[in-house]
Scaffold this active site. Sequence first.
Site, PDB file in Angstrom:
ATOM      1  N   THR A 105      52.730  76.098  47.015  1.00 43.75           N
ATOM      2  CA  THR A 105      53.821  76.086  46.034  1.00 43.75           C
ATOM      3  C   THR A 105      53.489  75.045  44.970  1.00 43.75           C
ATOM      4  O   THR A 105      53.257  73.881  45.290  1.00 43.75           O
ATOM      5  CB  THR A 105      55.148  75.732  46.726  1.00 43.75           C
ATOM      6  OG1 THR A 105      55.345  76.672  47.787  1.00 43.75           O
ATOM      7  CG2 THR A 105      56.329  75.808  45.764  1.00 43.75           C
ATOM      8  N   LYS A 160      64.535  71.887  61.869  1.00 43.84           N
ATOM      9  CA  LYS A 160      65.253  73.114  62.243  1.00 43.84           C
ATOM     10  C   LYS A 160      64.734  73.538  63.610  1.00 43.84           C
ATOM     11  O   LYS A 160      63.648  73.109  64.031  1.00 43.84           O
ATOM     12  CB  LYS A 160      65.048  74.216  61.213  1.00 43.84           C
ATOM     13  CG  LYS A 160      63.633  74.750  61.138  1.00 43.84           C
ATOM     14  CD  LYS A 160      63.583  75.998  60.267  1.00 43.84           C
ATOM     15  CE  LYS A 160      62.211  76.609  60.266  1.00 43.84           C
ATOM     16  NZ  LYS A 160      62.108  77.782  59.419  1.00 43.84           N
ATOM     17  N   THR A 174      51.256  70.384  48.809  1.00 43.31           N
ATOM     18  CA  THR A 174      51.659  69.879  47.491  1.00 43.31           C
ATOM     19  C   THR A 174      52.949  69.071  47.687  1.00 43.31           C
ATOM     20  O   THR A 174      54.019  69.511  47.289  1.00 43.31           O
ATOM     21  CB  THR A 174      51.894  71.045  46.503  1.00 43.31           C
ATOM     22  OG1 THR A 174      52.787  71.995  47.108  1.00 43.31           O
ATOM     23  CG2 THR A 174      50.605  71.738  46.147  1.00 43.31           C
ATOM     24  N   LYS A 198      61.654  69.200  48.643  1.00 41.06           N
ATOM     25  CA  LYS A 198      60.674  68.746  47.633  1.00 41.06           C
ATOM     26  C   LYS A 198      60.456  69.804  46.559  1.00 41.06           C
ATOM     27  O   LYS A 198      60.228  69.479  45.395  1.00 41.06           O
ATOM     28  CB  LYS A 198      59.373  68.276  48.280  1.00 41.06           C
ATOM     29  CG  LYS A 198      58.549  69.327  49.013  1.00 41.06           C
ATOM     30  CD  LYS A 198      57.332  69.786  48.254  1.00 41.06           C
ATOM     31  CE  LYS A 198      56.530  70.766  49.081  1.00 41.06           C
ATOM     32  NZ  LYS A 198      55.694  71.669  48.329  1.00 41.06           N
ATOM     33  N   CYS A 214      59.555  71.790  52.646  1.00 43.88           N
ATOM     34  CA  CYS A 214      59.535  72.736  51.518  1.00 43.88           C
ATOM     35  C   CYS A 214      60.771  72.656  50.630  1.00 43.88           C
ATOM     36  O   CYS A 214      60.671  72.218  49.481  1.00 43.88           O
ATOM     37  CB  CYS A 214      59.371  74.156  52.047  1.00 43.88           C
ATOM     38  SG  CYS A 214      57.868  74.365  53.018  1.00 43.88           S
TER      39      CYS A 214
HETATM   40  C1  UGA Z   1      61.425  77.785  53.529  1.00 43.40           C
HETATM   41  C2  UGA Z   1      61.688  79.216  53.022  1.00 43.40           C
HETATM   42  O1  UGA Z   1      62.725  79.821  53.807  1.00 43.40           O
HETATM   43  C3  UGA Z   1      60.430  80.076  53.136  1.00 43.40           C
HETATM   44  O2  UGA Z   1      60.659  81.366  52.597  1.00 43.40           O
HETATM   45  C4  UGA Z   1      59.303  79.377  52.353  1.00 43.40           C
HETATM   46  O3  UGA Z   1      58.091  80.108  52.440  1.00 43.40           O
HETATM   47  C5  UGA Z   1      59.084  77.985  52.929  1.00 43.40           C
HETATM   48  O4  UGA Z   1      60.315  77.227  52.807  1.00 43.40           O
HETATM   49  C6  UGA Z   1      57.995  77.315  52.140  1.00 43.40           C
HETATM   50  O5  UGA Z   1      58.203  77.048  50.956  1.00 43.40           O
HETATM   51  O6  UGA Z   1      56.883  77.156  52.649  1.00 43.40           O
HETATM   52  P1  UGA Z   1      61.282  76.644  55.952  1.00 43.40           P
HETATM   53  O7  UGA Z   1      61.164  75.346  55.228  1.00 43.40           O
HETATM   54  O8  UGA Z   1      60.351  76.961  57.081  1.00 43.40           O
HETATM   55  O9  UGA Z   1      61.118  77.873  54.904  1.00 43.40           O
HETATM   56  O10 UGA Z   1      62.732  76.658  56.543  1.00 43.40           O
HETATM   57  P2  UGA Z   1      64.056  77.531  56.388  1.00 43.40           P
HETATM   58  O11 UGA Z   1      64.153  78.474  57.510  1.00 43.40           O
HETATM   59  O12 UGA Z   1      64.129  78.076  55.020  1.00 43.40           O
HETATM   60  O13 UGA Z   1      65.163  76.409  56.576  1.00 43.40           O
HETATM   61  C7  UGA Z   1      65.274  75.341  55.662  1.00 43.40           C
HETATM   62  C8  UGA Z   1      66.397  74.413  56.028  1.00 43.40           C
HETATM   63  O14 UGA Z   1      67.653  75.001  55.704  1.00 43.40           O
HETATM   64  C9  UGA Z   1      66.464  74.028  57.498  1.00 43.40           C
HETATM   65  O15 UGA Z   1      66.676  72.628  57.575  1.00 43.40           O
HETATM   66  C10 UGA Z   1      67.659  74.791  58.008  1.00 43.40           C
HETATM   67  O16 UGA Z   1      68.284  74.122  59.068  1.00 43.40           O
HETATM   68  C11 UGA Z   1      68.551  74.833  56.778  1.00 43.40           C
HETATM   69  N1  UGA Z   1      69.514  75.953  56.757  1.00 43.40           N
HETATM   70  C12 UGA Z   1      69.086  77.237  56.684  1.00 43.40           C
HETATM   71  C13 UGA Z   1      70.869  75.691  56.798  1.00 43.40           C
HETATM   72  O17 UGA Z   1      71.301  74.527  56.869  1.00 43.40           O
HETATM   73  N2  UGA Z   1      71.759  76.732  56.770  1.00 43.40           N
HETATM   74  C14 UGA Z   1      71.357  78.010  56.693  1.00 43.40           C
HETATM   75  O18 UGA Z   1      72.223  78.912  56.655  1.00 43.40           O
HETATM   76  C15 UGA Z   1      69.984  78.275  56.649  1.00 43.40           C
END
Ligand code: UGA
Length: 437
Positions: free
Chosen positions: A122, A327, A86, A267, A264
């Site tokens: 989502t 990430k 989505t 968006k 995720c």
């Molecule tokens: C995120 C959510 O954490 C999941 O729970 C959710 O299911 C998923 O989106 C989704 O909607 O499908 P994800 O996109 O895999 O998961 O990545 P995250 O681990 O959440 O990280 C997101 C971003 O935040 C990354 O770019 C990471 O580098 C950044 N981040 C994270 C920070 O800059 N600082 C932090 O302390 C933590």
Amino acid sequence: MLRISVIGSGYLGVTHAACMAELGYRVTGLDIDADKVARLNAGDVPFYEPGLAGLVEEHTASGRLRFTTSYEVAAQADVHFLCVGTPQRRGQDAADLSHLDAAVRRLAPLLGHDCLLVGKSTVPVGTAARILEAVSGLAPPSTTVDVAWNPEFLREGHAVADTLAPDRIVLGVVSERSEKVLKELYAPFVDRGTPLVVADLATAELTKSAANAFLATKVSFINAMAEVCEAVGADVTRLSEGLSHDPRIGDQFIRPGLGFGGGCLPKDLRAFQARARELGVGGALSFLGEVDAINTRRRSATVRLVREQCDGELARRRVAVLGGAFKPGSDDIRDSPALYVAEELSRSGARVVVHDPKANQNIRRHHPSLTCADTVLDACAQADVVVLATEWAEFADIDPAVLGAVVSHRRVVDARNALDAEQWKQAAWTYRALGRP
Ligand code: UGA
């Protein structure tokens, strides 16, 4: 035993399909991309996700998991999980639901026996109710098709572990029958104490939007503190540590740096605001616009630091960007902060070379204007500045003395606060980071 279909074979769909097979179910994964289906049936996962290839290989070989392009085949299942993408609509904040709507239009008329459609993607709140109504018009009159919503909370890079050991299960249901089926399906988790929250459709959809909005807000909160720290010469990494010992705040998602990206959080944040505006409660979520803006400002702040390291002139400077995935632990480059910075530096005339341990192939395919190197040392050869843009563990292990021998100038911008600043300074590097003196 319940037969399962999973519609959509992206990160979410393949992970869910393989993990359901791991639980013992017979699973049919569907995708409209025949090449992808052929690869998956050969046990080959077209993206990097730790542990997933092994599961797909094992269960396609055992016959418990198969992939197909045929809706007729998928329609034989008792429970259908909707796992299609989505994405953000082009040029708009709202979510593009065309893949979801197309999947329902294709599947529903083929449902020849009573079954359950379960959304995992989502979606803007209200989508499940709309699908429920659409399905009742599309499915054969002799069959009862229930609709439920069961949002997914897995993180890329931890997708298998998060699916096989979820921290909670949220179910949005409209009938006792569908609640019973889903409880039976997830019994292996529920029996070992995984919290189960049963709600209505709208609450389940909203729980997911709220979770991602909250996580994004945490990241932007700490990055807003980084901006303040920069103004007074304070250190946001110590500030974050000082906050983290308060159990009400915790130590997760307050890591300051280049901010959030991926397919995720950015968006979903925008789609949630767009939906709130449609519902006439845009004001309630207007702060999320600021969360988004803080996040984007970290990207320009990083470009600014690199420019400063180059004495104000980026033209023809060689910049090594370490990291391209959004990430570590993933080869996903969707809305990657690292590549935003790399592209911006390149547009300003810098000669940019990117290296990512897993995402180089995707970068070469989708960012043909960027040069990719296969190793850290190749990326950094003759560099005027090195930028740490994605905090892969192997980058934190780089010996600054060894890297110092190949660069033109020992200048580093640590955009993820992931390097040992003292170690780099001792090796005669000019070290700059976001939110630190
Ligand atoms: C995120 C959510 O954490 C999941 O729970 C959710 O299911 C998923 O989106 C989704 O909607 O499908 P994800 O996109 O895999 O998961 O990545 P995250 O681990 O959440 O990280 C997101 C971003 O935040 C990354 O770019 C990471 O580098 C950044 N981040 C994270 C920070 O800059 N600082 C932090 O302390 C933590």
